[in-house]
Design a protein around this motif. Structure first.
Motif, PDB file in Angstrom:
ATOM      1  N   PRO A 157       0.821  -1.233   0.000  1.00 27.39           N
ATOM      2  CA  PRO A 157       0.000   0.000   0.000  1.00 27.39           C
ATOM      3  C   PRO A 157       0.848   1.273   0.000  1.00 27.39           C
ATOM      4  O   PRO A 157       0.449   2.273  -0.613  1.00 27.39           O
ATOM      5  CB  PRO A 157      -0.820  -0.124   1.302  1.00 27.39           C
ATOM      6  CG  PRO A 157      -0.825  -1.575   1.622  1.00 27.39           C
ATOM      7  CD  PRO A 157       0.494  -2.098   1.157  1.00 27.39           C
ATOM      8  N   ARG A 158       2.003   1.242   0.654  1.00 29.68           N
ATOM      9  CA  ARG A 158       2.876   2.418   0.667  1.00 29.68           C
ATOM     10  C   ARG A 158       3.424   2.708  -0.739  1.00 29.68           C
ATOM     11  O   ARG A 158       3.514   3.866  -1.160  1.00 29.68           O
ATOM     12  CB  ARG A 158       4.023   2.185   1.653  1.00 29.68           C
ATOM     13  CG  ARG A 158       4.740   3.436   2.094  1.00 29.68           C
ATOM     14  CD  ARG A 158       5.933   3.057   2.962  1.00 29.68           C
ATOM     15  NE  ARG A 158       5.537   2.352   4.160  1.00 29.68           N
ATOM     16  CZ  ARG A 158       5.252   2.930   5.305  1.00 29.68           C
ATOM     17  NH1 ARG A 158       5.323   4.241   5.414  1.00 29.68           N
ATOM     18  NH2 ARG A 158       4.897   2.210   6.353  1.00 29.68           N
ATOM     19  N   PHE A 159       3.787   1.653  -1.467  1.00 36.65           N
ATOM     20  CA  PHE A 159       4.286   1.835  -2.822  1.00 36.65           C
ATOM     21  C   PHE A 159       3.193   2.374  -3.750  1.00 36.65           C
ATOM     22  O   PHE A 159       3.446   3.241  -4.593  1.00 36.65           O
ATOM     23  CB  PHE A 159       4.824   0.510  -3.374  1.00 36.65           C
ATOM     24  CG  PHE A 159       6.008  -0.025  -2.624  1.00 36.65           C
ATOM     25  CD1 PHE A 159       6.848   0.816  -1.921  1.00 36.65           C
ATOM     26  CD2 PHE A 159       6.283  -1.386  -2.611  1.00 36.65           C
ATOM     27  CE1 PHE A 159       7.937   0.325  -1.224  1.00 36.65           C
ATOM     28  CE2 PHE A 159       7.372  -1.887  -1.923  1.00 36.65           C
ATOM     29  CZ  PHE A 159       8.201  -1.024  -1.226  1.00 36.65           C
ATOM     30  N   VAL A 160       1.976   1.855  -3.606  1.00 31.66           N
ATOM     31  CA  VAL A 160       0.867   2.327  -4.441  1.00 31.66           C
ATOM     32  C   VAL A 160       0.560   3.792  -4.138  1.00 31.66           C
ATOM     33  O   VAL A 160       0.304   4.597  -5.053  1.00 31.66           O
ATOM     34  CB  VAL A 160      -0.376   1.433  -4.220  1.00 31.66           C
ATOM     35  CG1 VAL A 160      -1.581   1.985  -4.961  1.00 31.66           C
ATOM     36  CG2 VAL A 160      -0.101   0.008  -4.669  1.00 31.66           C
ATOM     37  N   GLU A 161       0.586   4.158  -2.870  1.00 28.64           N
ATOM     38  CA  GLU A 161       0.323   5.548  -2.496  1.00 28.64           C
ATOM     39  C   GLU A 161       1.393   6.489  -3.054  1.00 28.64           C
ATOM     40  O   GLU A 161       1.083   7.591  -3.539  1.00 28.64           O
ATOM     41  CB  GLU A 161       0.265   5.667  -0.973  1.00 28.64           C
ATOM     42  CG  GLU A 161      -0.063   7.056  -0.475  1.00 28.64           C
ATOM     43  CD  GLU A 161      -0.064   7.141   1.033  1.00 28.64           C
ATOM     44  OE1 GLU A 161      -0.360   8.214   1.572  1.00 28.64           O
ATOM     45  OE2 GLU A 161       0.244   6.111   1.680  1.00 28.64           O
ATOM     46  N   TYR A 162       2.648   6.060  -3.010  1.00 34.60           N
ATOM     47  CA  TYR A 162       3.718   6.898  -3.556  1.00 34.60           C
ATOM     48  C   TYR A 162       3.582   7.029  -5.072  1.00 34.60           C
ATOM     49  O   TYR A 162       3.794   8.122  -5.630  1.00 34.60           O
ATOM     50  CB  TYR A 162       5.074   6.290  -3.201  1.00 34.60           C
ATOM     51  CG  TYR A 162       6.246   7.145  -3.618  1.00 34.60           C
ATOM     52  CD1 TYR A 162       6.677   8.207  -2.825  1.00 34.60           C
ATOM     53  CD2 TYR A 162       6.918   6.910  -4.812  1.00 34.60           C
ATOM     54  CE1 TYR A 162       7.748   8.997  -3.210  1.00 34.60           C
ATOM     55  CE2 TYR A 162       7.987   7.689  -5.200  1.00 34.60           C
ATOM     56  CZ  TYR A 162       8.398   8.729  -4.395  1.00 34.60           C
ATOM     57  OH  TYR A 162       9.451   9.521  -4.782  1.00 34.60           O
ATOM     58  N   ALA A 163       3.232   5.943  -5.766  1.00 35.50           N
ATOM     59  CA  ALA A 163       3.033   6.010  -7.207  1.00 35.50           C
ATOM     60  C   ALA A 163       1.866   6.924  -7.569  1.00 35.50           C
ATOM     61  O   ALA A 163       1.922   7.652  -8.574  1.00 35.50           O
ATOM     62  CB  ALA A 163       2.798   4.607  -7.767  1.00 35.50           C
ATOM     63  N   GLN A 164       0.819   6.919  -6.770  1.00 38.04           N
ATOM     64  CA  GLN A 164      -0.312   7.815  -7.025  1.00 38.04           C
ATOM     65  C   GLN A 164       0.084   9.277  -6.857  1.00 38.04           C
ATOM     66  O   GLN A 164      -0.380  10.147  -7.587  1.00 38.04           O
ATOM     67  CB  GLN A 164      -1.469   7.457  -6.093  1.00 38.04           C
ATOM     68  CG  GLN A 164      -2.726   8.268  -6.337  1.00 38.04           C
ATOM     69  CD  GLN A 164      -3.856   7.885  -5.405  1.00 38.04           C
ATOM     70  OE1 GLN A 164      -3.645   7.129  -4.451  1.00 38.04           O
ATOM     71  NE2 GLN A 164      -5.041   8.387  -5.658  1.00 38.04           N
ATOM     72  N   LYS A 165       0.971   9.547  -5.902  1.00 32.16           N
ATOM     73  CA  LYS A 165       1.411  10.922  -5.687  1.00 32.16           C
ATOM     74  C   LYS A 165       2.239  11.439  -6.869  1.00 32.16           C
ATOM     75  O   LYS A 165       2.155  12.619  -7.225  1.00 32.16           O
ATOM     76  CB  LYS A 165       2.234  10.994  -4.402  1.00 32.16           C
ATOM     77  CG  LYS A 165       2.659  12.408  -4.015  1.00 32.16           C
ATOM     78  CD  LYS A 165       3.599  12.381  -2.830  1.00 32.16           C
ATOM     79  CE  LYS A 165       2.958  11.771  -1.609  1.00 32.16           C
ATOM     80  NZ  LYS A 165       3.863  11.816  -0.431  1.00 32.16           N
ATOM     81  N   ILE A 166       3.018  10.559  -7.488  1.00 34.87           N
ATOM     82  CA  ILE A 166       3.906  10.978  -8.571  1.00 34.87           C
ATOM     83  C   ILE A 166       3.240  10.850  -9.934  1.00 34.87           C
ATOM     84  O   ILE A 166       3.349  11.744 -10.787  1.00 34.87           O
ATOM     85  CB  ILE A 166       5.209  10.159  -8.544  1.00 34.87           C
ATOM     86  CG1 ILE A 166       5.867  10.257  -7.161  1.00 34.87           C
ATOM     87  CG2 ILE A 166       6.179  10.638  -9.616  1.00 34.87           C
ATOM     88  CD1 ILE A 166       6.266  11.660  -6.757  1.00 34.87           C
ATOM     89  N   TYR A 167       2.529   9.735 -10.177  1.00 38.60           N
ATOM     90  CA  TYR A 167       1.985   9.440 -11.505  1.00 38.60           C
ATOM     91  C   TYR A 167       0.461   9.378 -11.538  1.00 38.60           C
ATOM     92  O   TYR A 167      -0.097   8.833 -12.496  1.00 38.60           O
ATOM     93  CB  TYR A 167       2.553   8.109 -12.002  1.00 38.60           C
ATOM     94  CG  TYR A 167       4.054   8.071 -12.071  1.00 38.60           C
ATOM     95  CD1 TYR A 167       4.738   8.651 -13.130  1.00 38.60           C
ATOM     96  CD2 TYR A 167       4.806   7.474 -11.060  1.00 38.60           C
ATOM     97  CE1 TYR A 167       6.119   8.628 -13.191  1.00 38.60           C
ATOM     98  CE2 TYR A 167       6.187   7.437 -11.113  1.00 38.60           C
ATOM     99  CZ  TYR A 167       6.835   8.018 -12.177  1.00 38.60           C
ATOM    100  OH  TYR A 167       8.211   7.990 -12.223  1.00 38.60           O
ATOM    101  N   GLN A 168      -0.215   9.890 -10.559  1.00 36.36           N
ATOM    102  CA  GLN A 168      -1.676   9.934 -10.495  1.00 36.36           C
ATOM    103  C   GLN A 168      -2.275   8.527 -10.477  1.00 36.36           C
ATOM    104  O   GLN A 168      -1.604   7.556 -10.198  1.00 36.36           O
ATOM    105  CB  GLN A 168      -2.252  10.768 -11.644  1.00 36.36           C
ATOM    106  CG  GLN A 168      -2.084  12.275 -11.470  1.00 36.36           C
ATOM    107  CD  GLN A 168      -0.666  12.749 -11.760  1.00 36.36           C
ATOM    108  OE1 GLN A 168      -0.072  12.323 -12.740  1.00 36.36           O
ATOM    109  NE2 GLN A 168      -0.147  13.632 -10.928  1.00 36.36           N
ATOM    110  N   GLU A 169      -3.592   8.457 -10.804  1.00 40.44           N
ATOM    111  CA  GLU A 169      -4.311   7.191 -10.649  1.00 40.44           C
ATOM    112  C   GLU A 169      -3.817   6.110 -11.613  1.00 40.44           C
ATOM    113  O   GLU A 169      -3.824   4.927 -11.284  1.00 40.44           O
ATOM    114  CB  GLU A 169      -5.817   7.411 -10.872  1.00 40.44           C
ATOM    115  CG  GLU A 169      -6.536   8.109  -9.733  1.00 40.44           C
ATOM    116  CD  GLU A 169      -6.298   9.609  -9.730  1.00 40.44           C
ATOM    117  OE1 GLU A 169      -5.683  10.108 -10.705  1.00 40.44           O
ATOM    118  OE2 GLU A 169      -6.708  10.277  -8.767  1.00 40.44           O
ATOM    119  N   THR A 170      -3.390   6.508 -12.808  1.00 42.27           N
ATOM    120  CA  THR A 170      -2.930   5.506 -13.773  1.00 42.27           C
ATOM    121  C   THR A 170      -1.675   4.801 -13.276  1.00 42.27           C
ATOM    122  O   THR A 170      -1.546   3.572 -13.372  1.00 42.27           O
ATOM    123  CB  THR A 170      -2.664   6.173 -15.128  1.00 42.27           C
ATOM    124  OG1 THR A 170      -3.829   6.903 -15.539  1.00 42.27           O
ATOM    125  CG2 THR A 170      -2.329   5.136 -16.175  1.00 42.27           C
TER     126      THR A 170
END
Length: 611
Positions: A157-170
């Motif tokens: 979940p931490r990795f997904v949250e960081y990816a959402q912060k940088i690259y949005q929902e996609t």
């Protein structure tokens, strides 16, 4: 009195008897995510080490199979069914149920092994030339368990949250699909990420998504995946069916339990090599976009992708160390953002494909390795936040001069040191060369963690005594009491408590050959390596206990969870008392999850940031 934890099984038949907290945490993560069968196979690999498939099956059967009389087994196998609709008699050979990890069938072991390989938790060791047969078509593969990767499951979940912060929902959908499936091909990853975004939009929206919007989402997914590959967050791995690295799934699932497996051809069944047969509009759009020229260099035929955990850890380390510098040194503006940008640039040089040039000579390669962490002000400008970069550009002198001045100012900081000035900034054409003192910053951050843990467990005086011993080295109890400004009796009690808990060490010196304890000298000190190991074990043990508590609470409250899933927008509670109990249940789970996240953050700082 009944046992409230009765029937709650959390270990496998092959779990380690020594109960190493780190191994227990890894085993529990695998059981929680993949099930008890995969946990048994993983524990077998931990206990035996690298093994072949036949060795794994034989060892698991020895541990899980119950003793049965051979004559009785033969009689049961020869029994005929009483009626045509009834099956043949079958005798359970395992000592327990499969839900508790007792497996004796070779097919179950092989299936669990495939799952662990798919998620990169098991590494396939290529066979030596001596183990090949005369024709060269059969190999004896050995499998080794990747210990550290099992702990990464708690950070998904931490990795997904960081990816959402940088690259949005996609980007978040792409990382989530890769984490759930382990490894994916190019077309499969794009298709599943687009479908994940469409499900998210269908929940929030009122109507269905039209074809034009789907086409835009596919294009965005391809661009986002290319960006994440170029940035190093997604890495290319050889497929499971590659004969140079591993065996295919078809070859592992042979009917016999032998370790001899047939090698497969390269990318023979890849989705990009299959004949064109469009089944969905999303797949058609993805195929058409991938055929464009600008994507052919990145998305090569037969490519298989997975998440690069090292890059995510490097990015999180940049965030934590930047926050530490911003908190510690407020006199330099944007100090935390500058440190984070420099560490992100260093991680990109190590993991990003676009920062990996080819060097002809060994001298150039050695120079590149030596200057891996060195940077100039121009190098880190692309990694600065837009607000910070605009502020530096608007100041007199421009972005390079202001950034070089800030880096030179931070080079003067001592406790802890932040930046080493490799080449002086004054008169340098590029504004100087610098290097982040990441090791000293991590040591300081871990020292704060150790101090806070000892303070929470033993009090302020114990934390002060540990700090004194770390600064001055070997001291007697009277000297410790004097420096800590506490009575000698209290100091001795605290020293013995810390020694009993393995936080400090004692040196026993004799003044004569008689070994008289009254004449001996007892010197107390702090061994940093021993202190770190003790704190690491305690953190792992606490995290295991919290995870077990959460799993037990979720098992007891599974009725609440099912009712909440089926309720939807309606009220799932029957009375006011049910509402109160349900809110208490949710609040308890939330507190446990928050505690697990904090402990996992501490574990990540202590264990993962060195690499």
């Amino acid at each position: 009195m009944s046992n409230p934890f009765g029937g709650f099984t959390v270990t496998s038949p092959l779990s380690s008897i020594s109960h190493n907290p780190l191994h227990d945490l890894q085993s529990n993560c695998i059981r929680d995510y993949f099930g008890p069968t995969c946990q048994t196979v993983a524990d077998c690999l931990v206990s035996k080490g690298p093994s072949t498939c036949a060795e794994l099956i034989a060892h698991i059967r020895r541990q899980c199979k119950r003793d049965i009389n051979a004559e009785r087994l033969k009689l049961v196998q020869n029994l005929e069914p009483l009626a045509k609709s009834r099956k043949l008699a079958h005798l359970n050979l395992a000592r327990g149920s499969e839900e508790h990890g007792f497996i004796v069938e070779g097919a179950a072991v092989k299936a669990a092994l495939i799952v662990l390989i798919q998620h990169s938790l098991v590494k396939i060791m290529p066979p030596m030339k001596a183990t090949m047969d005369a024709g060269g078509k059969h190999f004896k593969y050995r499998y080794a368990f990747e210990h550290d990767r099992a702990i990464y499951i708690t950070r998904y979940p931490r990795f997904v949250e960081y990816a959402q912060k940088i690259y949005q929902e996609t980007g978040a959908a792409l990382i989530e699909e890769l984490l759930v499936r382990g490894r994916m091909g190019t077309l499969e990853a794009i298709k599943e990420s687009v479908e994940c975004v469409l499900r998210y939009l269908s929940v929030d929206g009122d109507g269905e998504t039209c074809d034009d919007e789907k086409k835009v989402l596919v294009q965005k997914a391809v661009d986002t995946m290319k960006m994440m590959i170029d940035d190093g967050y997604i890495e290319l791995v050889p497929p499971i069916g590659d004969k140079t690295n591993s065996s295919s799934q078809k070859d592992i699932l042979t009917n016999n339990g032998e370790e001899v497996m047939t090698a497969s051809t390269d990318f023979e069944n890849d989705e990009l090599m299959e004949p064109y047969c469009p089944t969905e509009y999303v797949e058609v759009c993805a195929r058409s976009v991938l055929e464009l020229v600008q994507y052919k260099k990145t998305f090569i035929p037969g490519a298989v992708w997975r998440v690069n955990f090292k890059m995510f850890h490097a990015a999180l380390r940049a965030f934590y160390l930047g926050r530490l510098v911003a908190e510690r040194y407020t006199q330099v503006q944007f100090s935390g953002a500058i440190v984070s940008a420099a560490l992100k640039f260093t991680a990109a040089k190590e993991f990003s494909p676009k920062y990996k040039p080819t060097y002809a000579s060994e001298e150039q390669q050695q120079r590149m390795l030596e200057e891996k962490t060195v940077f100039t002000p121009d190098d880190i400008m692309d990694f600065l936040p837009p607000v910070v970069l605009a502020e530096l550009k608007n100041k007199a002198g421009g972005a390079r001069a202001n950034l070089s001045s800030s880096l030179s100012s931070m080079a003067a900081f001592v406790y802890p040191p932040v930046i080493d000035e490799v080449e002086e900034a004054n008169g340098h054409p590029l504004g100087g060369k610098f290097e982040i003192a990441s090791r000293q910053l991590l040591s300081y951050l871990r020292g704060r963690i150790f101090h806070q843990i000892i303070k929470d467990h033993f009090g302020d005086v114990a934390a002060r005594i540990c700090s004194i011993l770390q600064a001055k080295g070997h001291l007697e109890s009277d000297a410790v009491a004097e420096d800590a400004m506490v009575p000698a009796k209290d100091a001795r009690e605290i020293l013995h408590q810390l020694y009993k808990s393995n936080y400090i060490s004692m040196l026993y010196l004799h003044q004569s050959k008689q070994h008289n304890p009254s004449n001996a000298m007892y010197l107390w000190c702090v061994d940093k390596k021993r202190l770190k190991e003790t704190v690491l074990k305690n953190v792992c043990r606490a995290l295991v206990n919290l995870r077990l508590r959460r799993q037990h609470e979720a098992q007891l409250g599974k009725d609440w969870i099912e009712r909440a899933k089926l309720a939807g927008n309606t009220d799932e509670n029957e009375s006011d008392m049910d509402k109160i109990n349900y809110n208490k249940f949710c609040l308890g789970l939330e507190r446990i999850e928050n505690a697990c996240l904090q402990l996992d953050e501490t574990l990540m700082i202590l264990k993962e940031f060195d690499s």
